[in-house]
Design a protein around this motif. Structure first.
Motif, PDB file in Angstrom:
ATOM      1  N   HIS A 109       1.063  -1.188  -0.124  1.00  0.00           N
ATOM      2  CA  HIS A 109       0.034   0.057  -0.086  1.00  0.00           C
ATOM      3  C   HIS A 109       0.976   1.368  -0.018  1.00  0.00           C
ATOM      4  O   HIS A 109       0.658   2.264  -0.713  1.00  0.00           O
ATOM      5  CB  HIS A 109      -0.916  -0.073   1.193  1.00  0.00           C
ATOM      6  N   LEU A 110       1.994   1.175   0.702  1.00  0.00           N
ATOM      7  CA  LEU A 110       2.691   2.503   0.824  1.00  0.00           C
ATOM      8  C   LEU A 110       3.570   2.624  -0.342  1.00  0.00           C
ATOM      9  O   LEU A 110       3.592   3.923  -0.933  1.00  0.00           O
ATOM     10  CB  LEU A 110       3.791   2.358   2.003  1.00  0.00           C
ATOM     11  N   ALA A 111       3.820   1.558  -1.227  1.00  0.00           N
ATOM     12  CA  ALA A 111       4.609   1.778  -2.516  1.00  0.00           C
ATOM     13  C   ALA A 111       3.470   2.566  -3.415  1.00  0.00           C
ATOM     14  O   ALA A 111       3.758   3.280  -4.288  1.00  0.00           O
ATOM     15  CB  ALA A 111       5.047   0.322  -2.866  1.00  0.00           C
ATOM     16  N   ARG A 112       2.077   1.819  -3.327  1.00  0.00           N
ATOM     17  CA  ARG A 112       1.416   2.300  -4.579  1.00  0.00           C
ATOM     18  C   ARG A 112       0.851   3.858  -4.191  1.00  0.00           C
ATOM     19  O   ARG A 112       0.661   4.481  -4.859  1.00  0.00           O
ATOM     20  CB  ARG A 112       0.000   1.404  -4.382  1.00  0.00           C
ATOM     21  N   ALA A 113       0.969   4.439  -2.803  1.00  0.00           N
ATOM     22  CA  ALA A 113       0.855   5.725  -2.412  1.00  0.00           C
ATOM     23  C   ALA A 113       2.206   6.574  -2.556  1.00  0.00           C
ATOM     24  O   ALA A 113       2.067   7.564  -2.494  1.00  0.00           O
ATOM     25  CB  ALA A 113       0.400   5.790  -0.979  1.00  0.00           C
ATOM     26  N   GLY A 114       3.233   5.889  -3.184  1.00  0.00           N
ATOM     27  CA  GLY A 114       4.158   6.786  -3.687  1.00  0.00           C
ATOM     28  C   GLY A 114       5.520   6.788  -2.576  1.00  0.00           C
ATOM     29  O   GLY A 114       6.440   7.480  -2.903  1.00  0.00           O
ATOM     30  N   ALA A 115       5.219   5.940  -1.453  1.00  0.00           N
ATOM     31  CA  ALA A 115       6.408   5.970  -0.442  1.00  0.00           C
ATOM     32  C   ALA A 115       7.443   5.115  -1.092  1.00  0.00           C
ATOM     33  O   ALA A 115       7.248   4.387  -1.658  1.00  0.00           O
ATOM     34  CB  ALA A 115       5.858   5.420   0.823  1.00  0.00           C
ATOM     35  N   PRO A 116       8.745   5.641  -0.768  1.00  0.00           N
ATOM     36  CA  PRO A 116      10.021   4.878  -1.321  1.00  0.00           C
ATOM     37  C   PRO A 116      10.270   3.809  -0.638  1.00  0.00           C
ATOM     38  O   PRO A 116      10.247   3.479   0.781  1.00  0.00           O
ATOM     39  CB  PRO A 116      11.109   6.085  -0.803  1.00  0.00           C
ATOM     40  N   THR A 117      10.198   2.829  -1.312  1.00  0.00           N
ATOM     41  CA  THR A 117      10.217   1.131  -0.788  1.00  0.00           C
ATOM     42  C   THR A 117      11.434   0.483  -1.314  1.00  0.00           C
ATOM     43  O   THR A 117      11.922   0.756  -2.339  1.00  0.00           O
ATOM     44  CB  THR A 117       8.971   0.397  -0.896  1.00  0.00           C
ATOM     45  N   ILE A 118      11.575  -0.574  -0.810  1.00  0.00           N
ATOM     46  CA  ILE A 118      12.648  -1.578  -1.268  1.00  0.00           C
ATOM     47  C   ILE A 118      12.247  -2.622  -2.014  1.00  0.00           C
ATOM     48  O   ILE A 118      10.977  -3.202  -1.891  1.00  0.00           O
ATOM     49  CB  ILE A 118      13.290  -2.569  -0.055  1.00  0.00           C
ATOM     50  N   PRO A 119      12.610  -3.079  -3.321  1.00  0.00           N
ATOM     51  CA  PRO A 119      12.113  -4.201  -4.148  1.00  0.00           C
ATOM     52  C   PRO A 119      11.903  -5.418  -3.197  1.00  0.00           C
ATOM     53  O   PRO A 119      12.664  -5.695  -2.374  1.00  0.00           O
ATOM     54  CB  PRO A 119      13.089  -4.329  -5.105  1.00  0.00           C
ATOM     55  N   ALA A 230      16.002  16.345   3.283  1.00  0.00           N
ATOM     56  CA  ALA A 230      15.425  15.459   2.155  1.00  0.00           C
ATOM     57  C   ALA A 230      15.295  14.158   2.972  1.00  0.00           C
ATOM     58  O   ALA A 230      14.356  13.524   2.409  1.00  0.00           O
ATOM     59  CB  ALA A 230      16.745  15.416   1.208  1.00  0.00           C
ATOM     60  N   ASP A 231      15.984  13.802   3.823  1.00  0.00           N
ATOM     61  CA  ASP A 231      15.823  12.443   4.636  1.00  0.00           C
ATOM     62  C   ASP A 231      14.254  12.600   5.336  1.00  0.00           C
ATOM     63  O   ASP A 231      13.583  11.571   5.177  1.00  0.00           O
ATOM     64  CB  ASP A 231      16.907  12.207   5.327  1.00  0.00           C
ATOM     65  N   LEU A 232      14.326  13.887   5.959  1.00  0.00           N
ATOM     66  CA  LEU A 232      13.298  13.898   7.148  1.00  0.00           C
ATOM     67  C   LEU A 232      12.003  13.724   5.772  1.00  0.00           C
ATOM     68  O   LEU A 232      10.873  13.267   6.273  1.00  0.00           O
ATOM     69  CB  LEU A 232      13.285  15.080   7.783  1.00  0.00           C
ATOM     70  N   ALA A 233      11.948  14.496   4.916  1.00  0.00           N
ATOM     71  CA  ALA A 233      10.815  14.596   3.763  1.00  0.00           C
ATOM     72  C   ALA A 233      10.523  13.200   3.378  1.00  0.00           C
ATOM     73  O   ALA A 233       9.274  12.947   3.241  1.00  0.00           O
ATOM     74  CB  ALA A 233      11.182  15.398   2.674  1.00  0.00           C
ATOM     75  N   ARG A 234      11.399  12.353   3.348  1.00  0.00           N
ATOM     76  CA  ARG A 234      10.988  10.850   2.832  1.00  0.00           C
ATOM     77  C   ARG A 234      10.374  10.093   3.921  1.00  0.00           C
ATOM     78  O   ARG A 234       9.373   9.534   3.521  1.00  0.00           O
ATOM     79  CB  ARG A 234      12.323  10.122   2.339  1.00  0.00           C
ATOM     80  N   ALA A 235      10.603  10.292   5.049  1.00  0.00           N
ATOM     81  CA  ALA A 235      10.108   9.869   6.333  1.00  0.00           C
ATOM     82  C   ALA A 235       8.682  10.271   6.411  1.00  0.00           C
ATOM     83  O   ALA A 235       7.681   9.691   6.722  1.00  0.00           O
ATOM     84  CB  ALA A 235      10.804  10.128   7.545  1.00  0.00           C
ATOM     85  N   GLU A 236       8.639  11.718   6.162  1.00  0.00           N
ATOM     86  CA  GLU A 236       7.335  12.234   6.315  1.00  0.00           C
ATOM     87  C   GLU A 236       6.350  11.668   5.250  1.00  0.00           C
ATOM     88  O   GLU A 236       5.189  11.342   5.597  1.00  0.00           O
ATOM     89  CB  GLU A 236       7.346  13.614   6.369  1.00  0.00           C
ATOM     90  N   ALA A 237       6.865  11.527   4.149  1.00  0.00           N
ATOM     91  CA  ALA A 237       5.903  10.974   3.066  1.00  0.00           C
ATOM     92  C   ALA A 237       5.387   9.491   3.372  1.00  0.00           C
ATOM     93  O   ALA A 237       4.341   9.168   3.099  1.00  0.00           O
ATOM     94  CB  ALA A 237       6.868  10.851   1.604  1.00  0.00           C
ATOM     95  N   VAL A 238       6.110   8.793   4.180  1.00  0.00           N
ATOM     96  CA  VAL A 238       5.746   7.372   4.639  1.00  0.00           C
ATOM     97  C   VAL A 238       4.666   7.517   5.331  1.00  0.00           C
ATOM     98  O   VAL A 238       3.618   7.050   5.303  1.00  0.00           O
ATOM     99  CB  VAL A 238       7.023   6.582   5.249  1.00  0.00           C
ATOM    100  N   VAL A 239       4.847   8.454   6.415  1.00  0.00           N
ATOM    101  CA  VAL A 239       3.828   8.616   7.383  1.00  0.00           C
ATOM    102  C   VAL A 239       2.379   9.139   6.698  1.00  0.00           C
ATOM    103  O   VAL A 239       1.264   8.673   7.229  1.00  0.00           O
ATOM    104  CB  VAL A 239       4.240   9.649   8.911  1.00  0.00           C
TER     105      VAL A 239
END
Length: 296
Positions: A109-119, A230-239
């Motif tokens: 779900h997170l990947a479909r929502a655009g969050a950065p994930t691991i293959p 930039a790193d904080l923004a990626r974590a915030e995108a996951v939340v």
């Protein structure tokens, strides 16, 4: 004074038999929360999540703490949270969110929502042949296999380059296969602690020499860390991608991809250790979040 249950398990509670090797983390978290709760007019009570329902009489809110054996009895754990909610005790995080987050397929779900994930490859079970296939599909020689319902790297396997599973080996449960990322050894795993969707603190966790697991149970250690924007923004995108409104706490664990960007390993919203040593205001933040919920 509202009574707040801190849900734990027999292996982490101070009283009882032999404790887990990382049970000191339970003690540190309770030591951070109890005085802050008391100052806010709340009473913290440590309770085994397996205790019978009458043990929760008079509890205004149950905070899921160190229930670190839930993955081996997930149906009973989820049923207890739902029973508490049905009896009028508020549960944080809510049972519906916990049910969603307990199965790591939430990463899809997170990947479909655009969050950065691991293959990741998802399998109902894993055999030696699946490991060989994963090396081709993921384009890597080093593969990590994790339980879909699991915690603390328990029951996890790593097959390094040239390493094969024994004939007839199988995982025996639903699992996920991912490429091993060398950055977890070279620079560590990053954790972002969020309270009410606002970042509280961040830290870097590093494995001991010769290992790749960062948990204290395996000799890992952690340090305070101030994340770049930039790193904080990626974590915030996951939340932001977590599809539930009532999110009291969450710990976002991330690792750096070869591209240099952070990707989420897990969005821990069930029973994450919140690293109070790296976040001295954690107790006060959690107390305020609970008071807001009790007043709503």
């Amino acid at each position: 004074m509202p009574r707040i249950a801190f849900l734990a398990c027999a292996d982490t509670l101070p009283a009882g038999g032999e404790r887990r090797g990382d049970a000191f983390e339970h003690d540190r978290e309770v030591a951070a929360l109890r005085p802050a709760f008391g100052a806010a007019g709340l009473e913290l009570v440590e309770i085994d999540w397996r205790a019978p329902l009458p043990a929760f009489d008079g509890i205004a809110l149950a905070l899921i703490g160190t229930t670190w054996d839930y993955q081996d009895d997930a149906p009973a754990f989820l049923a207890k949270l739902e029973a508490l909610e049905a009896a009028g005790t508020r549960v944080c995080n809510p049972p519906a969110l916990v049910r969603w987050n307990a199965d790591k397929r939430y990463l899809q779900h997170l990947a479909r929502a655009g969050a950065p994930t691991i293959p990741t490859l998802w399998r109902d079970d894993v055999t030696a042949a699946d490991i060989a296939d994963a090396r081709i599909a993921l384009g890597c020689d080093d593969v990590v296999i994790k339980r879909q319902v699991g915690a603390g790297a328990l029951g996890q396997y790593r097959f390094a380059p040239g390493e094969a599973a024994a004939p007839g080996w199988r995982m025996g449960r639903p699992a996920m296969l991912q490429p091993f990322l060398a950055s977890i050894v070279e620079e560590g795993e990053y954790s972002f602690v969020f309270i009410d969707r606002a970042v509280s603190h961040a830290l870097v966790k590093r494995p001991r020499s010769g290992d790749y697991r960062v948990q204290s149970l395996y000799g890992g250690a952690e340090d305070c860390w101030t994340p770049p924007a930039a790193d904080l923004a990626r974590a915030e995108a996951v939340v932001a991608a977590i599809p539930f409104n009532d999110l009291l706490y969450c710990r976002i664990d991330m690792v750096r991809l070869p591209s240099g960007e952070l990707a989420v390993i897990e969005a821990e919203a069930v029973e994450p250790y919140l690293y109070p040593d790296q976040g001295p205001q954690l107790g006060e933040r959690v107390a305020r979040a609970i008071i807001r919920r009790l007043a709503a």
